[in-house]
Design an enzyme around this catalytic site. Structure first.
Site, PDB file in Angstrom:
ATOM      1  N   GLU A 157       2.948 -12.967 -13.035  1.00 21.35           N
ATOM      2  CA  GLU A 157       4.266 -13.400 -12.661  1.00 21.35           C
ATOM      3  C   GLU A 157       4.268 -14.410 -13.949  1.00 21.35           C
ATOM      4  OE1 GLU A 157       5.487 -13.704  -9.083  1.00 21.35           O
ATOM      5  OE2 GLU A 157       4.707 -11.320  -7.927  1.00 21.35           O
ATOM      6  N   ASN A 199      -0.831  -8.861 -14.436  1.00 20.70           N
ATOM      7  CA  ASN A 199       0.393  -8.288 -13.333  1.00 20.70           C
ATOM      8  C   ASN A 199       1.568  -9.323 -13.337  1.00 20.70           C
ATOM      9  OD1 ASN A 199       0.159  -6.375 -10.675  1.00 20.70           O
ATOM     10  ND2 ASN A 199       0.446  -8.214  -9.599  1.00 20.70           N
ATOM     11  N   HIS A 235       7.817  -3.354  -7.194  1.00 23.58           N
ATOM     12  CA  HIS A 235       8.900  -3.626  -6.077  1.00 23.58           C
ATOM     13  C   HIS A 235       9.888  -2.710  -6.578  1.00 23.58           C
ATOM     14  CE1 HIS A 235       5.929  -5.720  -3.955  1.00 23.58           C
ATOM     15  NE2 HIS A 235       5.508  -6.773  -5.074  1.00 23.58           N
ATOM     16  N   GLU A 264       1.741  -2.875  -6.760  1.00 21.70           N
ATOM     17  CA  GLU A 264       2.114  -3.615  -5.292  1.00 21.70           C
ATOM     18  C   GLU A 264       3.259  -2.255  -4.924  1.00 21.70           C
ATOM     19  OE1 GLU A 264       3.051  -7.452  -5.533  1.00 21.70           O
ATOM     20  OE2 GLU A 264       1.394  -8.251  -6.628  1.00 21.70           O
ATOM     21  N   ASP A 266       6.315  -0.294  -3.650  1.00 23.74           N
ATOM     22  CA  ASP A 266       7.248  -0.243  -1.856  1.00 23.74           C
ATOM     23  C   ASP A 266       8.497   0.058  -2.825  1.00 23.74           C
ATOM     24  OD1 ASP A 266       8.172  -2.452  -2.981  1.00 23.74           O
ATOM     25  OD2 ASP A 266       7.227  -3.346  -1.366  1.00 23.74           O
TER      26      ASP A 266
HETATM   27  O1  9MR Z   1       3.719  -9.686   0.420  1.00 22.39           O
HETATM   28  C1  9MR Z   1       3.136 -11.296  -0.083  1.00 22.39           C
HETATM   29  C2  9MR Z   1       3.737 -12.204   1.427  1.00 22.39           C
HETATM   30  O2  9MR Z   1       3.217 -11.812   2.363  1.00 22.39           O
HETATM   31  C3  9MR Z   1       3.656 -13.421   1.497  1.00 22.39           C
HETATM   32  O3  9MR Z   1       4.535 -14.279   1.334  1.00 22.39           O
HETATM   33  C4  9MR Z   1       4.427 -13.304  -0.671  1.00 22.39           C
HETATM   34  C5  9MR Z   1       4.697 -15.364  -0.732  1.00 22.39           C
HETATM   35  O4  9MR Z   1       4.776 -15.665  -2.169  1.00 22.39           O
HETATM   36  O5  9MR Z   1       3.287 -13.184  -1.491  1.00 22.39           O
HETATM   37  C6  9MR Z   1       3.718 -11.829  -0.775  1.00 22.39           C
HETATM   38  O6  9MR Z   1       3.314 -10.660  -2.226  1.00 22.39           O
HETATM   39  C7  9MR Z   1       3.516 -11.078  -3.249  1.00 22.39           C
HETATM   40  C8  9MR Z   1       2.838 -10.867  -4.390  1.00 22.39           C
HETATM   41  O7  9MR Z   1       1.951 -11.772  -3.813  1.00 22.39           O
HETATM   42  C9  9MR Z   1       2.652 -11.301  -5.637  1.00 22.39           C
HETATM   43  N1  9MR Z   1       4.555  -9.914  -5.832  1.00 22.39           N
HETATM   44  C10 9MR Z   1       5.109 -10.148  -4.875  1.00 22.39           C
HETATM   45  C11 9MR Z   1       4.796 -10.158  -3.260  1.00 22.39           C
HETATM   46  C12 9MR Z   1       6.386 -10.033  -2.709  1.00 22.39           C
HETATM   47  O8  9MR Z   1       6.355 -10.548  -2.420  1.00 22.39           O
END
Ligand code: 9MR
Length: 456
Positions: A157, A199, A235, A264, A266
């Site tokens: 990101e 990513n 997402h 990722e 969903d």
């Molecule tokens: O799913 C993850 C969640 O449990 C955490 O609280 C969050 C914190 O930033 O990160 C989420 O996963 C993220 C991933 O690492 C990067 N892309 C976005 C995902 C969803 O927020």
């Protein structure tokens, strides 16, 4: 992997049984799990996993039945793995890796360098100290998992949302625009066998943000910066919908010579619309030869970071949803192009070569070497900058002697022979007046250093 086929598992009576058996006759080889079906197509099907849920039998039952790739949802992030600078904590992540090993699943590593989920000490850093800390972090974490990771999200990101097409502002970005390529080179040195991915999210169609990433990947490939894959988080929701150019976007990246992965997934739609969207994403991956696999971001809806959207393939009780069936059907229907090679060894744009022969001291063209030291109690990172003189050089050797008591535990972007430190294949060429950097990590005290430099 252990494959459960549909045929032997079904025992039904009467007309319903006949209908099912007739259905099977036309697809006798149809696999009955996501992982098995993806594997039939030379791909994987994975999920994000939280270590603390592995003791939940419903959760791990679905995990081990359906999925053959695992991404730790939070356990490999910087705040989890290096909560105190220089002190690494791998307990939860190791637990997930052990689970994967025990169940024939592979691992995606997530994520080595990211503006978010940094430990407090890193959030408060800037400049050279932060750059060195990032390099040290990547060296340690990728080194700890060397040989155990199929693909790393090396940088996560890093691009801004909106139409600007630029980088996201962050403490890492403010260390210099080259932080991303330094992260990739460092990861390659630490684990040469892992595929290295960039990513991001909102890059799931052709838009300003994905085009900015595309331009970076194109540049990395042109300059030999090691990158093997691009992850598309996917997402999907009404604010960030699935667009008709999803497959074309994957394809244009694949055409640059990198693998693409759905990392990722969903989808915050419901019912048939959700099922159709899952099928579309699956078909898109199957239609792109270099799309190596799909990972969903959790197992049951209740496991999702957006649980109120019910965006996953299993309901809160672990039952298969319509979206599961449409995904499995799309996998079983197959792709329109040949699957990618199933080999787990990464393709490389530039792999570090230990066989590069260095120039001896006193070589033709000049260079200078300078050092910056990040010292903490018991350990250090030395960043050595090699700057070419008035002419370009194609190889360099730095003479650098560390004090007695200092022990080297890791290096990056360099080949060592005693007190001689030479370029690797991708960083020997330095244009006039330009520089490249390599790193040395060690225990003890680095002290004051007096490097020499010879270029040729
Ligand atoms: O799913 C993850 C969640 O449990 C955490 O609280 C969050 C914190 O930033 O990160 C989420 O996963 C993220 C991933 O690492 C990067 N892309 C976005 C995902 C969803 O927020």
């Amino acid at each position: 992997m252990d494959r459960a086929r549909t045929g032997g598992a079904i025992a039904l009576a009467g007309a319903a049984a006949i209908a099912v058996v007739v259905g099977l006759a036309s697809s006798a080889q149809a696999a009955t799990t996501l992982g098995a079906s993806a594997a039939d197509k030379g791909r994987y099907f994975g999920t994000a996993v939280a270590a603390y849920k592995l003791s939940d039998a419903t959760y791990s039952g679905i995990l081990d039945r359906e999925f053959n790739m695992i991404t730790p949802e939070n356990e490999m992030k910087w705040d989890a793995t290096e909560p105190t600078q220089g002190q690494f904590s791998y307990g939860s992540a190791d637990q997930i890796v052990a689970h994967a090993n025990a169940h024939g699943q592979r691992m995606r590593g997530h994520a080595l360098a990211w503006y978010s989920q940094q430990p407090g000490w890193a959030q408060n850093m800037s400049g050279t100290a932060l750059r060195n800390a990032m390099v040290n972090h990547i060296t340690n974490v990728a080194g700890h998992y060397k040989g155990k990771i199929y693909a790393w999200d090396v940088v996560n990101e890093a691009f801004a949302d909106g139409g600007g097409g630029g980088r996201r502002d962050s403490n890492l970005q403010r260390t210099g625009n080259d932080w991303i390529e330094v992260a990739f080179r460092t990861a390659r040195a630490a684990d040469p066998g892992a595929k290295l991915c960039y990513n991001d999210y909102n890059t799931d169609g052709i838009n300003a943000k994905s085009t900015a990433v595309y331009t970076m990947v194109q540049d990395f490939k042109a300059r030999g910066v090691p990158i093997d894959c691009v992850g598309f988080q996917s997402h999907i929701n009404s604010g960030s919908p699935l667009t008709s150019d999803y497959q074309a976007n994957l394809q244009r990246f694949a055409d640059l010579g990198v693998d693409v992965q759905i990392t990722e997934l969903d989808i915050a739609y419901s019912g048939t619309q959700q099922a159709n969207a899952y099928a579309s994403v699956t078909k898109a991956c199957l239609a792109v030869a270099r799309c190596t696999g799909i990972t969903v971001w959790g197992i049951r809806d209740s496991d999702s970071w957006r649980s109120s959207d019910n965006p996953l393939l299993f309901d809160n009780n672990g039952n298969k949803k319509a979206a599961y069936t449409s995904t499995l059907d799309a996998l079983n229907a197959g792709g329109t192009t040949s699957p990618p090679p199933v080999s787990t060894s990464p393709s490389r744009s530039a792999s570090p070569s230990p066989s590069t022969s260095p120039s001896g001291p006193g070589g033709g063209q000049g260079c200078t070497a300078t050092t910056s030291v990040n010292q903490w109690q018991g350990g250090f990172v030395v960043t050595v900058r090699v700057t070419a003189g008035s002419a370009a050089i194609n190889a360099w050797t730095v003479g650098l002697t560390l004090p007695t008591g200092a022990t080297v535990t890791g290096t990056w972007n360099v080949t060592r022979s005693g007190n001689s430190w030479s370029n690797v294949s991708y960083n020997g060429h330095v244009n006039a007046g330009q520089y490249t950097e390599f790193g040395i990590q060690g225990t003890g005290t680095a002290g004051t250093l007096s490097p020499t430099c010879a270029g040729s």
